[in-house]
Scaffold this motif. Sequence first.
Motif, PDB file in Angstrom:
ATOM      1  N   ALA A 133       8.933  -7.563 -14.528  1.00  0.00           N
ATOM      2  CA  ALA A 133       9.943  -8.259 -13.742  1.00  0.00           C
ATOM      3  C   ALA A 133       9.830  -7.968 -12.259  1.00  0.00           C
ATOM      4  CB  ALA A 133      11.340  -7.872 -14.242  1.00  0.00           C
ATOM      5  N   GLY A 134       9.431  -6.723 -11.902  1.00  0.00           N
ATOM      6  CA  GLY A 134       9.400  -6.371 -10.490  1.00  0.00           C
ATOM      7  C   GLY A 134       8.034  -6.425  -9.871  1.00  0.00           C
ATOM      8  N   SER A 135       7.008  -6.933 -10.593  1.00  0.00           N
ATOM      9  CA  SER A 135       5.634  -6.833 -10.119  1.00  0.00           C
ATOM     10  C   SER A 135       5.355  -7.681  -8.882  1.00  0.00           C
ATOM     11  CB  SER A 135       4.663  -7.218 -11.237  1.00  0.00           C
ATOM     12  OG  SER A 135       4.906  -8.538 -11.678  1.00  0.00           O
ATOM     13  N   GLY A 136       6.232  -8.666  -8.581  1.00  0.00           N
ATOM     14  CA  GLY A 136       6.047  -9.456  -7.381  1.00  0.00           C
ATOM     15  C   GLY A 136       6.654  -8.822  -6.142  1.00  0.00           C
ATOM     16  N   LEU A 137       7.274  -7.682  -6.310  1.00  0.00           N
ATOM     17  CA  LEU A 137       7.940  -7.016  -5.204  1.00  0.00           C
ATOM     18  C   LEU A 137       6.976  -6.182  -4.371  1.00  0.00           C
ATOM     19  CD1 LEU A 137      11.158  -5.663  -6.955  1.00  0.00           C
ATOM     20  CD2 LEU A 137      11.031  -7.573  -5.372  1.00  0.00           C
ATOM     21  N   ARG A 138       7.288  -6.108  -3.092  1.00  0.00           N
ATOM     22  CA  ARG A 138       6.611  -5.151  -2.214  1.00  0.00           C
ATOM     23  C   ARG A 138       7.462  -3.891  -2.252  1.00  0.00           C
ATOM     24  NH1 ARG A 138       2.787  -5.264   2.004  1.00  0.00           N
ATOM     25  NH2 ARG A 138       3.218  -3.806   3.716  1.00  0.00           N
ATOM     26  N   ALA A 139       7.004  -2.889  -3.002  1.00  0.00           N
ATOM     27  CA  ALA A 139       7.819  -1.721  -3.329  1.00  0.00           C
ATOM     28  C   ALA A 139       7.270  -0.454  -2.685  1.00  0.00           C
ATOM     29  CB  ALA A 139       7.884  -1.533  -4.846  1.00  0.00           C
ATOM     30  N   GLY A 178       9.845  13.739  -0.920  1.00  0.00           N
ATOM     31  CA  GLY A 178       9.796  14.659   0.201  1.00  0.00           C
ATOM     32  C   GLY A 178       8.811  15.795  -0.003  1.00  0.00           C
ATOM     33  N   PHE A 179       8.228  16.264   1.090  1.00  0.00           N
ATOM     34  CA  PHE A 179       7.428  17.491   1.070  1.00  0.00           C
ATOM     35  C   PHE A 179       7.710  18.234   2.367  1.00  0.00           C
ATOM     36  CE2 PHE A 179       4.764  14.693   3.501  1.00  0.00           C
ATOM     37  CZ  PHE A 179       3.891  15.466   4.245  1.00  0.00           C
ATOM     38  N   ARG A 180       7.118  19.397   2.534  1.00  0.00           N
ATOM     39  CA  ARG A 180       7.555  20.288   3.609  1.00  0.00           C
ATOM     40  C   ARG A 180       7.391  19.691   5.008  1.00  0.00           C
ATOM     41  NH1 ARG A 180       2.915  25.044   3.676  1.00  0.00           N
ATOM     42  NH2 ARG A 180       1.142  23.717   4.266  1.00  0.00           N
ATOM     43  N   ASN A 181       6.428  18.799   5.190  1.00  0.00           N
ATOM     44  CA  ASN A 181       6.184  18.210   6.509  1.00  0.00           C
ATOM     45  C   ASN A 181       6.763  16.814   6.671  1.00  0.00           C
ATOM     46  OD1 ASN A 181       4.779  20.498   7.325  1.00  0.00           O
ATOM     47  ND2 ASN A 181       2.800  19.686   6.647  1.00  0.00           N
ATOM     48  N   GLY A 182       7.455  16.311   5.664  1.00  0.00           N
ATOM     49  CA  GLY A 182       8.008  14.964   5.780  1.00  0.00           C
ATOM     50  C   GLY A 182       8.135  14.272   4.441  1.00  0.00           C
ATOM     51  N   TRP A 183       7.514  13.092   4.338  1.00  0.00           N
ATOM     52  CA  TRP A 183       7.658  12.260   3.147  1.00  0.00           C
ATOM     53  C   TRP A 183       6.321  11.659   2.739  1.00  0.00           C
ATOM     54  CZ3 TRP A 183      12.415  12.054   0.872  1.00  0.00           C
ATOM     55  CH2 TRP A 183      13.494  12.522   1.646  1.00  0.00           C
ATOM     56  N   VAL A 184       6.047  11.681   1.434  1.00  0.00           N
ATOM     57  CA  VAL A 184       4.925  10.927   0.877  1.00  0.00           C
ATOM     58  C   VAL A 184       5.449   9.529   0.585  1.00  0.00           C
ATOM     59  CG1 VAL A 184       3.173  10.779  -0.931  1.00  0.00           C
ATOM     60  CG2 VAL A 184       4.056  13.024  -0.228  1.00  0.00           C
ATOM     61  N   ALA A 185       4.781   8.521   1.102  1.00  0.00           N
ATOM     62  CA  ALA A 185       5.203   7.127   0.920  1.00  0.00           C
ATOM     63  C   ALA A 185       4.098   6.354   0.211  1.00  0.00           C
ATOM     64  CB  ALA A 185       5.515   6.483   2.268  1.00  0.00           C
ATOM     65  N   VAL A 186       4.402   5.829  -0.972  1.00  0.00           N
ATOM     66  CA  VAL A 186       3.445   5.040  -1.750  1.00  0.00           C
ATOM     67  C   VAL A 186       3.902   3.587  -1.768  1.00  0.00           C
ATOM     68  CG1 VAL A 186       2.509   4.622  -4.057  1.00  0.00           C
ATOM     69  CG2 VAL A 186       2.666   6.965  -3.177  1.00  0.00           C
ATOM     70  N   LEU A 187       3.010   2.712  -1.336  1.00  0.00           N
ATOM     71  CA  LEU A 187       3.287   1.277  -1.309  1.00  0.00           C
ATOM     72  C   LEU A 187       2.576   0.594  -2.464  1.00  0.00           C
ATOM     73  CD1 LEU A 187       4.236  -1.396   0.136  1.00  0.00           C
ATOM     74  CD2 LEU A 187       2.046  -1.327   1.356  1.00  0.00           C
ATOM     75  N   LEU A 188       3.308  -0.209  -3.228  1.00  0.00           N
ATOM     76  CA  LEU A 188       2.745  -1.023  -4.301  1.00  0.00           C
ATOM     77  C   LEU A 188       3.096  -2.477  -4.019  1.00  0.00           C
ATOM     78  CD1 LEU A 188       3.737   1.104  -7.452  1.00  0.00           C
ATOM     79  CD2 LEU A 188       1.635   1.230  -6.090  1.00  0.00           C
ATOM     80  N   ASP A 189       2.081  -3.273  -3.769  1.00  0.00           N
ATOM     81  CA  ASP A 189       2.276  -4.689  -3.446  1.00  0.00           C
ATOM     82  C   ASP A 189       1.180  -5.476  -4.132  1.00  0.00           C
ATOM     83  OD1 ASP A 189       2.956  -7.129  -2.381  1.00  0.00           O
ATOM     84  OD2 ASP A 189       2.317  -6.660  -0.334  1.00  0.00           O
ATOM     85  N   GLY A 190       1.411  -5.849  -5.396  1.00  0.00           N
ATOM     86  CA  GLY A 190       0.365  -6.502  -6.172  1.00  0.00           C
ATOM     87  C   GLY A 190      -0.832  -5.579  -6.322  1.00  0.00           C
ATOM     88  N   ASP A 191      -1.995  -6.066  -5.947  1.00  0.00           N
ATOM     89  CA  ASP A 191      -3.211  -5.251  -6.037  1.00  0.00           C
ATOM     90  C   ASP A 191      -3.365  -4.296  -4.859  1.00  0.00           C
ATOM     91  OD1 ASP A 191      -3.962  -6.448  -8.419  1.00  0.00           O
ATOM     92  OD2 ASP A 191      -5.080  -8.041  -7.418  1.00  0.00           O
ATOM     93  N   LEU A 192      -2.511  -4.412  -3.864  1.00  0.00           N
ATOM     94  CA  LEU A 192      -2.570  -3.519  -2.707  1.00  0.00           C
ATOM     95  C   LEU A 192      -1.763  -2.258  -2.994  1.00  0.00           C
ATOM     96  CD1 LEU A 192      -3.149  -2.765   0.252  1.00  0.00           C
ATOM     97  CD2 LEU A 192      -1.098  -4.085   0.884  1.00  0.00           C
ATOM     98  N   HIS A 193      -2.463  -1.137  -3.038  1.00  0.00           N
ATOM     99  CA  HIS A 193      -1.822   0.165  -3.213  1.00  0.00           C
ATOM    100  C   HIS A 193      -2.226   1.048  -2.040  1.00  0.00           C
ATOM    101  CE1 HIS A 193      -1.657  -0.379  -7.906  1.00  0.00           C
ATOM    102  NE2 HIS A 193      -0.942  -1.268  -7.241  1.00  0.00           N
ATOM    103  N   ALA A 194      -1.257   1.704  -1.426  1.00  0.00           N
ATOM    104  CA  ALA A 194      -1.567   2.527  -0.258  1.00  0.00           C
ATOM    105  C   ALA A 194      -0.653   3.744  -0.237  1.00  0.00           C
ATOM    106  CB  ALA A 194      -1.398   1.722   1.027  1.00  0.00           C
ATOM    107  N   ILE A 195      -1.125   4.800   0.397  1.00  0.00           N
ATOM    108  CA  ILE A 195      -0.335   6.021   0.542  1.00  0.00           C
ATOM    109  C   ILE A 195      -0.323   6.425   2.004  1.00  0.00           C
ATOM    110  CG2 ILE A 195      -2.273   7.609   0.136  1.00  0.00           C
ATOM    111  CD1 ILE A 195      -0.272   9.364  -1.466  1.00  0.00           C
TER     112      ILE A 195
END
Length: 230
Positions: free
Chosen positions: A3-9, A14-31
């Motif tokens: 249901a949510g696979s069309g979302l840019r999510a 959190g970690f000691r220096n800030g935040w780990v951010a993982v992007l899932l946008d269809g076949d585009l995955h980034a950290i």
Amino acid sequence: MSAGSGLRAIGLDGFRNGWVAVLLDGDLHAIRFCHDVGEALSVRFDRAAIDIPIGMTDDGERACDLLARERLRPHSSRVFTGARRWLWREFSDPDRANRDASRRGQKRVSRQLWHLGPKIMEVDRFVRANRTHDVREVHPELVFLRLNDCKPLPSKKSEDGIRLRRLLLKREGIRAIDRWLAAERIGTGAKCDDVLDACAVAIAARDAAGCIPEGVAPRDAYGLPMQIWS
């Protein structure tokens, strides 16, 4: 297609220096490894999820925490409870904060939760200032439990726990997890479990399988929902 696979999510942990951010946008995955929540959520997204309490009561008691602890048995301690704004607004020392909690007839705060205070308050300020954004609270252990057919997992600090979580993430299509845990993580200050948790939170942002409590979320004094998604 889920249901949510069309979302840019986006999923944040959190970690000691800030935040780990993982992007899932269809076949585009980034950290990305970001200094603060504002930076992490400065890119376009449809839904974000974060492993931090959103919405707090004056006494630190939330139904969603109790339900999450019950669902994670025998590993209930993986859910920290007791976040209260006044703890960090009024005190800079956990011993003084706990003495005041006792005076108010409330439970004391654990050292682990106390040290999360700056990040809890950072997120609290962000979500109250950006109410039009879809930012949800997620507990990664609930996500991994769901992905593992509701079977309890070994500790995320153990080799077996890391191995199983990597496998579950790969099954969800996150093929870059090995590279993220190695080349891209080294030197950032983030631990393996920080990256794994951010990925799990991103999956919940993308697919949003359910929440506790179900139905309309209880609201805190600022109108923020107190509901944990998985």
